[in-house]
Design a protein around this motif. Structure first.
Motif, mmCIF file in Angstrom:
data_model
loop_
_atom_site.group_PDB
_atom_site.id
_atom_site.type_symbol
_atom_site.label_atom_id
_atom_site.label_comp_id
_atom_site.label_asym_id
_atom_site.label_seq_id
_atom_site.Cartn_x
_atom_site.Cartn_y
_atom_site.Cartn_z
ATOM 1 N N MET A 190 2.828 -12.073 16.695
ATOM 2 C CA MET A 190 3.756 -11.153 16.209
ATOM 3 C C MET A 190 3.423 -11.081 14.780
ATOM 4 N N THR A 191 3.503 -12.044 14.028
ATOM 5 C CA THR A 191 3.185 -12.026 12.721
ATOM 6 C C THR A 191 1.756 -11.504 12.337
ATOM 7 N N ALA A 192 0.801 -11.916 12.923
ATOM 8 C CA ALA A 192 -0.800 -11.471 12.876
ATOM 9 C C ALA A 192 -0.541 -9.775 13.023
ATOM 10 N N ASP A 193 0.006 -9.257 14.122
ATOM 11 C CA ASP A 193 0.005 -7.960 14.615
ATOM 12 C C ASP A 193 0.710 -6.995 13.366
ATOM 13 N N ALA A 194 1.931 -7.598 12.983
ATOM 14 C CA ALA A 194 2.542 -7.078 11.859
ATOM 15 C C ALA A 194 2.075 -6.710 10.537
ATOM 16 N N VAL A 195 1.100 -7.825 10.251
ATOM 17 C CA VAL A 195 0.385 -7.803 9.252
ATOM 18 C C VAL A 195 -1.037 -6.907 9.446
ATOM 19 N N ALA A 196 -1.634 -6.815 10.349
ATOM 20 C CA ALA A 196 -2.554 -6.075 10.685
ATOM 21 C C ALA A 196 -1.990 -4.621 10.640
ATOM 22 N N THR A 197 -0.909 -4.552 10.898
ATOM 23 C CA THR A 197 -0.382 -2.870 10.737
ATOM 24 C C THR A 197 -0.134 -2.868 9.135
ATOM 25 N N ALA A 198 0.578 -3.672 8.589
ATOM 26 C CA ALA A 198 0.976 -3.656 7.127
ATOM 27 C C ALA A 198 -0.533 -3.384 6.269
ATOM 28 N N LEU A 199 -1.379 -3.979 6.477
ATOM 29 C CA LEU A 199 -2.726 -3.835 5.698
ATOM 30 C C LEU A 199 -3.292 -2.479 5.828
ATOM 31 N N PHE A 200 -2.829 -1.571 6.616
ATOM 32 C CA PHE A 200 -3.381 0.067 6.235
ATOM 33 C C PHE A 200 -2.435 0.708 5.053
ATOM 34 N N PHE A 201 -1.489 -0.071 4.558
ATOM 35 C CA PHE A 201 -0.523 0.590 3.477
ATOM 36 C C PHE A 201 -0.813 -0.294 2.368
ATOM 37 N N GLU A 202 -0.440 0.393 1.070
ATOM 38 C CA GLU A 202 -0.149 -0.579 -0.080
ATOM 39 C C GLU A 202 1.099 -1.515 0.135
ATOM 40 N N GLY A 203 0.928 -2.646 -0.260
ATOM 41 C CA GLY A 203 1.896 -3.641 -0.191
ATOM 42 C C GLY A 203 1.618 -4.469 1.127
ATOM 43 N N GLY A 204 0.410 -4.209 1.950
ATOM 44 C CA GLY A 204 0.117 -5.106 3.093
ATOM 45 C C GLY A 204 -0.177 -6.189 2.499
ATOM 46 N N PRO A 205 -1.369 -6.513 1.612
ATOM 47 C CA PRO A 205 -1.881 -7.636 1.154
ATOM 48 C C PRO A 205 -0.690 -8.583 0.535
ATOM 49 N N GLU A 206 0.085 -7.928 -0.227
ATOM 50 C CA GLU A 206 1.243 -8.788 -0.703
ATOM 51 C C GLU A 206 2.274 -9.375 0.066
ATOM 52 N N LEU A 207 2.512 -8.758 1.258
ATOM 53 C CA LEU A 207 3.358 -9.211 2.488
ATOM 54 C C LEU A 207 2.553 -10.451 3.167
ATOM 55 N N ALA A 208 1.271 -10.245 3.262
ATOM 56 C CA ALA A 208 0.417 -11.275 4.130
ATOM 57 C C ALA A 208 0.357 -12.591 3.050
ATOM 58 N N HIS A 209 0.443 -12.349 1.813
ATOM 59 C CA HIS A 209 0.413 -13.598 0.816
ATOM 60 C C HIS A 209 1.743 -14.371 1.007
ATOM 61 N N ARG A 210 2.971 -13.463 1.115
ATOM 62 C CA ARG A 210 4.227 -14.142 1.293
ATOM 63 C C ARG A 210 4.107 -14.732 2.586
ATOM 64 N N TRP A 211 3.528 -14.176 3.558
ATOM 65 C CA TRP A 211 3.676 -14.834 4.917
ATOM 66 C C TRP A 211 2.855 -15.768 5.336
ATOM 67 N N GLY A 212 1.940 -16.183 4.434
ATOM 68 C CA GLY A 212 0.659 -17.051 4.582
ATOM 69 C C GLY A 212 -0.327 -16.410 5.816
ATOM 70 N N VAL A 213 -0.579 -15.421 5.750
ATOM 71 C CA VAL A 213 -1.674 -14.938 6.780
ATOM 72 C C VAL A 213 -2.753 -14.521 6.029
ATOM 73 N N HIS A 214 -3.646 -14.948 6.581
ATOM 74 C CA HIS A 214 -5.326 -14.526 6.155
ATOM 75 C C HIS A 214 -5.691 -13.130 6.779
ATOM 76 N N TRP A 215 -6.550 -12.489 6.285
ATOM 77 C CA TRP A 215 -6.749 -11.057 6.567
ATOM 78 C C TRP A 215 -8.233 -10.531 5.956
ATOM 79 N N VAL A 216 -8.816 -9.595 6.659
ATOM 80 C CA VAL A 216 -9.850 -8.673 6.412
ATOM 81 C C VAL A 216 -9.577 -7.293 6.680
ATOM 82 N N ARG A 217 -9.972 -6.573 5.965
ATOM 83 C CA ARG A 217 -9.696 -4.956 6.187
ATOM 84 C C ARG A 217 -10.969 -4.252 5.774
ATOM 85 N N MET A 218 -11.514 -3.170 6.406
ATOM 86 C CA MET A 218 -12.352 -2.408 6.226
ATOM 87 C C MET A 218 -12.024 -1.040 5.767
ATOM 88 N N THR A 219 -12.257 -0.511 4.470
ATOM 89 C CA THR A 219 -11.763 0.852 4.175
ATOM 90 C C THR A 219 -12.687 2.027 4.690
#
Length: 289
Positions: A243-272
């Motif tokens: 659930m946390t990974a899914d939520a961050v995967a959604t947030a990463l489409f928007f400004e603020g997503g990387p910051e939320l991932a950092h607060r939640w301790g989530v690693h991520w990749v995204r392609m523009t």
């Protein structure tokens, strides 16, 4: 659903393909429990079912007893919404339907329709009640599939001695051993932009090429405008639970997503959408860049 007699169980549910791999075959009774669990979740949260709880609330508002998962999912939505300045919103269901992603899969665009920006005052999920002060369609697509993957894994894991993989078409959780997962290129499913090894964790992905239709329309909408995202094409997030990974995967489409991932301790990749690949500083994915 259909089930085989071995350690790989494939079936369709909630409109997507599932595959469950276990070190030993699952007893028939546990498979039946998984079926019942998924169906109960769907009856509560699917905006594509006429008999679902959220469809009933969408018709007339009001309140019902709080279903399982409501507090966990909607508390997370409140954090998602705050982190993305309102871009993620659980009342985006009517906006999605208006763009064509409706219960009948009509895929006919009726124009942009922002979701209610005051959703936290319209939607109640405390005191044993799930309620809406006025009719609106709840959509938990930003994290709901991940939540269901977690619950299926929790149902299965006590019965398996060894590795378990629950894969719901892009939302995957692993326990008891490693699983190497290819990161599918959003513009060419025959290619991968990298590989990520997942062990006792969850990896969730989202991309604009999935559930896409018409002239540039897809399922990732900015709730503030009702317009599809144009700058990010695909995201991947690794967390302790799906659930946390899914939520961050959604947030990463928007400004603020990387910051939320950092607060939640989530690693991520995204392609523009212009082909650049970005990742978190501590990401251990093997990226082909």
């Amino acid at each position: 659903m259909t089930a085989g007699a071995d350690t790989r169980w494939s079936f369709s549910a909630i409109g997507t393909a599932w595959e469950i791999q276990t070190a030993t075959p699952l007893p028939a009774a546990i498979r039946e429990s998984v079926r019942d669990l998924i169906d109960a979740f769907d009856r509560d949260w699917s905006r594509f079912r006429e008999d679902s709880l959220v469809t009933t609330l969408a018709r007339g508002g009001g309140a019902v007893p709080t279903p399982p998962d409501a507090a966990a999912m909607l508390d997370a939505y409140a954090e998602l919404s705050a982190a993305t300045a309102g871009a993620v919103n659980p009342l985006v269901g009517d906006a999605l339907a208006g763009r064509g992603y409706d219960p009948g899969y009509g895929f006919i665009d009726h124009g942009a329709r922002p979701a209610p920006g005051d959703w936290t005052s319209r939607l109640e999920w405390s005191g044993g009640r799930l309620g809406l002060s006025s009719p609106a369609m709840i959509d938990v697509g930003a994290l709901g599939k991940g939540r269901l993957v977690d619950r299926v894994l929790a149902e299965i894991a006590p019965w398996v001695d060894g590795r378990v993989v629950v894969d719901a078409s892009g939302d995957l959780a692993v326990r008891g051993g490693p699983e190497r997962v290819g990161l599918e290129h959003p513009y060419d499913p025959r290619r991968a932009i990298g590989v990520w090894e997942v062990t006792d964790a969850a990896l969730c992905a989202s991309a604009i090429n999935r559930r896409a239709w018409g002239d540039g329309l897809h399922h990732v909408l900015d709730a503030r405008t009702g317009q599809p995202v144009r700058t990010v094409s695909a995201t991947w997030a690794l967390a302790a639970d799906a659930m946390t990974a899914d939520a961050v995967a959604t947030a990463l489409f928007f400004e603020g997503g990387p910051e939320l991932a950092h607060r939640w301790g989530v690693h991520w990749v995204r392609m523009t959408t212009d082909g650049r690949v970005e990742w978190s500083p501590d990401c251990k994915a093997e990226l082909f860049t």
